[in-house]
Design a protein around this motif. Structure first.
Motif, PDB file in Angstrom:
ATOM      1  N   ILE A 152       0.845  -1.200   0.000  1.00  0.00           N
ATOM      2  CA  ILE A 152       0.000   0.000   0.000  1.00  0.00           C
ATOM      3  C   ILE A 152       0.881   1.251   0.000  1.00  0.00           C
ATOM      4  N   ARG A 153       1.932   1.265   0.810  1.00  0.00           N
ATOM      5  CA  ARG A 153       2.842   2.429   0.852  1.00  0.00           C
ATOM      6  C   ARG A 153       3.583   2.582  -0.472  1.00  0.00           C
ATOM      7  N   LEU A 154       3.988   1.471  -1.033  1.00  0.00           N
ATOM      8  CA  LEU A 154       4.643   1.486  -2.342  1.00  0.00           C
ATOM      9  C   LEU A 154       3.681   2.055  -3.384  1.00  0.00           C
ATOM     10  N   GLY A 155       2.433   1.654  -3.306  1.00  0.00           N
ATOM     11  CA  GLY A 155       1.415   2.149  -4.226  1.00  0.00           C
ATOM     12  C   GLY A 155       1.132   3.625  -4.049  1.00  0.00           C
ATOM     13  N   ILE A 156       1.037   4.078  -2.807  1.00  0.00           N
ATOM     14  CA  ILE A 156       0.794   5.499  -2.526  1.00  0.00           C
ATOM     15  C   ILE A 156       1.897   6.336  -3.160  1.00  0.00           C
ATOM     16  N   MET A 157       3.145   5.950  -2.891  1.00  0.00           N
ATOM     17  CA  MET A 157       4.268   6.727  -3.421  1.00  0.00           C
ATOM     18  C   MET A 157       4.335   6.654  -4.942  1.00  0.00           C
ATOM     19  N   SER A 158       4.022   5.502  -5.514  1.00  0.00           N
ATOM     20  CA  SER A 158       4.028   5.367  -6.975  1.00  0.00           C
ATOM     21  C   SER A 158       3.019   6.321  -7.604  1.00  0.00           C
ATOM     22  N   VAL A 159       1.828   6.396  -7.031  1.00  0.00           N
ATOM     23  CA  VAL A 159       0.798   7.304  -7.543  1.00  0.00           C
ATOM     24  C   VAL A 159       1.255   8.757  -7.408  1.00  0.00           C
ATOM     25  N   LEU A 160       1.833   9.086  -6.254  1.00  0.00           N
ATOM     26  CA  LEU A 160       2.231  10.479  -6.010  1.00  0.00           C
ATOM     27  C   LEU A 160       3.476  10.898  -6.790  1.00  0.00           C
ATOM     28  N   MET A 161       4.254   9.950  -7.249  1.00  0.00           N
ATOM     29  CA  MET A 161       5.431  10.283  -8.058  1.00  0.00           C
ATOM     30  C   MET A 161       5.035  10.740  -9.463  1.00  0.00           C
ATOM     31  N   VAL A 162       3.892  10.278  -9.949  1.00  0.00           N
ATOM     32  CA  VAL A 162       3.476  10.612 -11.320  1.00  0.00           C
ATOM     33  C   VAL A 162       2.289  11.562 -11.363  1.00  0.00           C
ATOM     34  N   ASN A 163       1.805  11.972 -10.209  1.00  0.00           N
ATOM     35  CA  ASN A 163       0.712  12.941 -10.117  1.00  0.00           C
ATOM     36  C   ASN A 163       1.104  14.021  -9.125  1.00  0.00           C
ATOM     37  N   GLU A 164       0.647  15.234  -9.360  1.00  0.00           N
ATOM     38  CA  GLU A 164       0.953  16.328  -8.435  1.00  0.00           C
ATOM     39  C   GLU A 164       0.401  16.019  -7.051  1.00  0.00           C
ATOM     40  N   TYR A 165      -0.798  15.431  -7.018  1.00  0.00           N
ATOM     41  CA  TYR A 165      -1.427  15.030  -5.761  1.00  0.00           C
ATOM     42  C   TYR A 165      -2.477  13.966  -6.064  1.00  0.00           C
ATOM     43  N   ALA A 166      -2.988  13.340  -5.020  1.00  0.00           N
ATOM     44  CA  ALA A 166      -4.104  12.403  -5.146  1.00  0.00           C
ATOM     45  C   ALA A 166      -4.953  12.548  -3.892  1.00  0.00           C
ATOM     46  N   ASP A 167      -6.263  12.458  -4.051  1.00  0.00           N
ATOM     47  CA  ASP A 167      -7.111  12.534  -2.865  1.00  0.00           C
ATOM     48  C   ASP A 167      -7.347  11.134  -2.292  1.00  0.00           C
ATOM     49  N   PHE A 168      -7.928  11.112  -1.107  1.00  0.00           N
ATOM     50  CA  PHE A 168      -8.113   9.868  -0.368  1.00  0.00           C
ATOM     51  C   PHE A 168      -8.890   8.838  -1.187  1.00  0.00           C
ATOM     52  N   ASN A 169     -10.019   9.269  -1.771  1.00  0.00           N
ATOM     53  CA  ASN A 169     -10.859   8.317  -2.508  1.00  0.00           C
ATOM     54  C   ASN A 169     -10.171   7.778  -3.755  1.00  0.00           C
ATOM     55  N   THR A 170      -9.378   8.609  -4.417  1.00  0.00           N
ATOM     56  CA  THR A 170      -8.634   8.149  -5.596  1.00  0.00           C
ATOM     57  C   THR A 170      -7.625   7.076  -5.195  1.00  0.00           C
TER      58      THR A 170
END
Length: 98
Positions: free
Chosen positions: A16-34
């Motif tokens: 889950i942490r790996l996934g969170i960081m992966s998403v945030l590395m390619v997006n400026e931000y992400a919200d909780f539901n995303t």
């Protein structure tokens, strides 16, 4: 022989942490539901992992209201980006065994 797991960061040792960081590395931000939808995580699971990353200053949390609904946004910090890159590079070296 150089320690090949030296830069593998324990903060990223859960998928889950790996996934969170992966998403945030390619997006400026992400919200909780995303994040919840992309990672297939429960509310409690996602909340605990985002808190762990926030505690080590790898992500920043911004809370706001959109209309009357609360909205929580997550952003990777410069430190988080740097540490995540080092972590991924260490994993690549481990896989290539160099």
């Amino acid at each position: 022989m150089k320690n090949i797991i030296l830069n593998i960061n324990k903060a990223f040792d859960h998928r889950i942490r790996l996934g969170i960081m992966s998403v945030l590395m390619v997006n400026e931000y992400a919200d909780f539901n995303t994040l919840k939808e992309l990672l297939g995580a429960t509310d409690g699971n996602l909340a605990s992992h985002t808190k762990a990353l926030e505690k080590v200053d790898f992500i920043k949390v911004e809370k706001q209201f959109i209309g009357r609904k609360p909205n929580t946004k997550y952003l990777a910090t410069e430190l988080g980006k740097m540490e995540f890159k080092k972590h991924i590079e260490a994993l690549e070296k481990l896989i290539k065994n160099k």
